[in-house]
Design a protein around this motif. Structure first.
Motif, short mmCIF file in Angstrom:
data_model
loop_
_atom_site.label_atom_id
_atom_site.label_comp_id
_atom_site.label_asym_id
_atom_site.label_seq_id
_atom_site.Cartn_x
_atom_site.Cartn_y
_atom_site.Cartn_z
N ILE A 183 0.86 -1.19 0.00
CA ILE A 183 0.00 0.00 0.00
C ILE A 183 0.89 1.24 0.00
O ILE A 183 2.05 1.20 0.41
N ASN A 184 0.33 2.34 -0.44
CA ASN A 184 1.06 3.62 -0.50
C ASN A 184 1.04 4.30 0.88
O ASN A 184 -0.01 4.32 1.53
N ILE A 185 2.15 4.82 1.32
CA ILE A 185 2.22 5.46 2.64
C ILE A 185 3.19 6.65 2.61
O ILE A 185 3.88 6.89 1.62
N LYS A 186 3.23 7.37 3.72
CA LYS A 186 4.24 8.40 3.93
C LYS A 186 5.03 8.04 5.18
O LYS A 186 4.53 7.37 6.08
N LEU A 187 6.26 8.53 5.24
CA LEU A 187 7.10 8.29 6.41
C LEU A 187 6.76 9.29 7.51
O LEU A 187 6.40 10.44 7.24
N THR A 188 6.91 8.86 8.75
CA THR A 188 6.78 9.79 9.87
C THR A 188 8.07 10.62 9.97
O THR A 188 9.08 10.30 9.32
N LYS A 189 8.05 11.65 10.76
CA LYS A 189 9.25 12.50 10.94
C LYS A 189 10.42 11.68 11.46
O LYS A 189 11.56 11.85 11.03
N LEU A 190 10.13 10.77 12.42
CA LEU A 190 11.19 9.95 13.00
C LEU A 190 11.77 9.00 11.95
O LEU A 190 12.99 8.87 11.82
N GLU A 191 10.90 8.35 11.18
CA GLU A 191 11.37 7.42 10.15
C GLU A 191 12.20 8.15 9.10
O GLU A 191 13.23 7.64 8.63
N ASN A 192 11.76 9.35 8.75
CA ASN A 192 12.49 10.14 7.75
C ASN A 192 13.87 10.55 8.27
O ASN A 192 14.87 10.49 7.54
N LYS A 193 13.93 10.94 9.55
CA LYS A 193 15.19 11.34 10.18
C LYS A 193 16.19 10.18 10.18
O LYS A 193 17.36 10.34 9.83
N ILE A 194 15.72 9.00 10.60
CA ILE A 194 16.59 7.82 10.65
C ILE A 194 17.03 7.43 9.24
O ILE A 194 18.20 7.11 8.99
N SER A 195 16.10 7.48 8.30
CA SER A 195 16.40 7.12 6.91
C SER A 195 17.45 8.04 6.31
O SER A 195 18.37 7.58 5.60
N LYS A 196 17.36 9.33 6.57
CA LYS A 196 18.35 10.28 6.06
C LYS A 196 19.74 10.01 6.63
O LYS A 196 20.74 10.08 5.92
N LEU A 197 19.79 9.66 7.92
CA LEU A 197 21.06 9.34 8.57
C LEU A 197 21.71 8.12 7.90
O LEU A 197 22.91 8.14 7.57
N ILE A 198 20.91 7.07 7.70
CA ILE A 198 21.45 5.84 7.10
C ILE A 198 21.84 6.09 5.64
O ILE A 198 22.87 5.60 5.17
N ALA A 199 21.02 6.85 4.91
CA ALA A 199 21.32 7.16 3.51
C ALA A 199 22.67 7.87 3.39
O ALA A 199 23.48 7.55 2.51
N LYS A 200 22.91 8.80 4.28
CA LYS A 200 24.18 9.55 4.28
C LYS A 200 25.35 8.61 4.57
O LYS A 200 26.40 8.67 3.92
N ASP A 201 25.18 7.73 5.56
CA ASP A 201 26.24 6.77 5.92
C ASP A 201 26.53 5.83 4.76
O ASP A 201 27.70 5.53 4.45
N LEU A 202 25.48 5.33 4.10
CA LEU A 202 25.67 4.37 3.02
C LEU A 202 26.35 5.01 1.81
O LEU A 202 27.15 4.36 1.13
N LYS A 203 26.06 6.28 1.56
CA LYS A 203 26.74 6.96 0.45
C LYS A 203 28.24 7.03 0.72
O LYS A 203 29.06 6.83 -0.20
N LYS A 204 28.60 7.29 1.97
CA LYS A 204 30.03 7.31 2.34
C LYS A 204 30.68 5.95 2.13
O LYS A 204 31.88 5.84 1.89
N GLU A 205 29.86 4.89 2.25
CA GLU A 205 30.36 3.52 2.07
C GLU A 205 30.32 3.07 0.60
O GLU A 205 30.54 1.90 0.29
N ASN A 206 30.01 4.02 -0.30
CA ASN A 206 29.90 3.72 -1.74
C ASN A 206 28.74 2.79 -2.09
O ASN A 206 28.82 2.01 -3.03
N ILE A 207 27.68 2.88 -1.30
CA ILE A 207 26.44 2.18 -1.63
C ILE A 207 25.51 3.18 -2.31
O ILE A 207 25.10 4.17 -1.71
N TYR A 208 25.18 2.91 -3.56
CA TYR A 208 24.36 3.83 -4.35
C TYR A 208 22.86 3.60 -4.14
O TYR A 208 22.08 4.55 -4.07
N PHE A 209 22.46 2.33 -4.02
CA PHE A 209 21.03 1.98 -3.95
C PHE A 209 20.81 1.00 -2.82
O PHE A 209 21.48 -0.03 -2.73
N ALA A 210 19.88 1.33 -1.92
CA ALA A 210 19.62 0.46 -0.77
C ALA A 210 18.14 0.55 -0.38
O ALA A 210 17.44 1.50 -0.74
#
Length: 307
Positions: free
Chosen positions: A238-265
């Protein structure tokens, strides 16, 4: 430059075009006049210092009953490609690891997504250790006594193999079943034990991370009587939106993964808690997001690669 994209993956006949992300990505780049070369990791070789794959050029078409057509079988030197997508399903076994070592030898000559060194270094379950404050109570162990203490504290526990995928071999412990646990450890060595979250019945959230950015999300609701939110196990998206907390955590992990040379996760939440799966080997769900919302992340995927 040859306009070729190679896909290292499971044979197309094993894929479901209705939901498959590899087909979705391939179809998008095919529309940009790129040729698709497809091969199985077992057909990867190093011959006279060249990385050669035995496979076939292929064309995808969503409008036909048979969604793919093999155009030409051949062996191809992979440095002739502009991109290589690593898209085969886990388990993350020795064949998988060997393939990453082989591709390591050409990663400076052709862009490989995700980076083979990074895939090898980032265990999809164990990498989440650094994010445990965002997770339900979780341990990684093969020690029976530790599992027993953990079960005594939480009463309901999920057992997961560290190197599996798609909800395979996951158990919900309602009672302490020593025989099952011993067999599970014998089969998988270190395992992940996690406090059961009852709100999984309402669905999890799969978040798509591309090039260090949070790009979208879907929810997957388990079928009645199940605790598995994988669509391959009958869950409904189903289609959904992220909560503020989920978005905050996701941004943190996305930033870390880019530093690790992970493009898509892809990462997953249950009841606003990270479930510990950091999917970097073959993330799925882009076609489903498109069908639910009209958002085409395949375009973002290729656009961010400066095609």
């Amino acid at each position: 430059m040859n306009k070729i994209v190679a896909i290292q993956g499971n044979h197309p006949s094993k894929l479901n075009p209705v939901t498959d992300t590899s087909v979705f990505l391939a179809h998008e780049i095919q529309n940009r006049k790129y040729k698709i070369f497809y091969y199985d990791p077992k057909n990867l070789s190093v011959i006279h210092s060249k990385v050669i794959a035995k496979g076939f050029f292929i064309e995808f078409n969503y409008n036909k009953k048979k969604f793919f057509k093999i155009l030409k079988k051949q062996s191809l030197e992979l440095t002739l490609c502009k991109y290589i997508l690593i898209r085969q399903d886990p388990p993350f076994n020795l064949e998988y690891i060997s393939a990453t070592y082989i591709l390591d030898t050409i990663k400076d000559k052709v862009k490989i997504i995700n980076n083979p060194t990074s895939i090898r270094n980032i265990s999809e379950k164990l990498y989440s250790v650094k994010y445990q404050k965002f997770m339900p109570s979780t341990i990684f162990t093969q020690n029976i006594e530790e599992i027993k203490k953990f079960f005594k504290k939480h009463k309901k526990v999920i057992l997961k193999p560290i190197h599996s995928f798609s909800g395979n071999d996951i158990h919900l412990l309602n009672t302490f079943n020593l025989k099952l646990i011993k067999k599970f450890i014998k089969q998988h060595d270190h395992i992940m034990c996690q406090k059961y979250l009852p709100k999984i019945s309402k669905g999890d959230k799969r978040v798509f991370l591309i090039n260090g950015k949070v790009c979208g999300a879907i929810s997957r609701v388990p079928k009645k009587g199940s605790f598995l939110s994988n669509m391959s196990k009958g869950a409904k998206p189903i289609n959904i939106k992220l909560t503020k907390l989920e978005n905050k955590i996701s941004k943190l992990i996305a930033k870390d993964l880019k530093k690790e040379n992970i493009y898509f996760a892809g990462i997953d939440f249950i009841d606003q808690k990270l479930n510990g799966d950091i999917n970097v080997t073959s993330p799925t769900g882009l076609k489903t997001l498109f069908d639910l919302s009209g958002i085409n992340l395949a375009r973002i995927f290729w656009k961010d690669l400066k095609l």
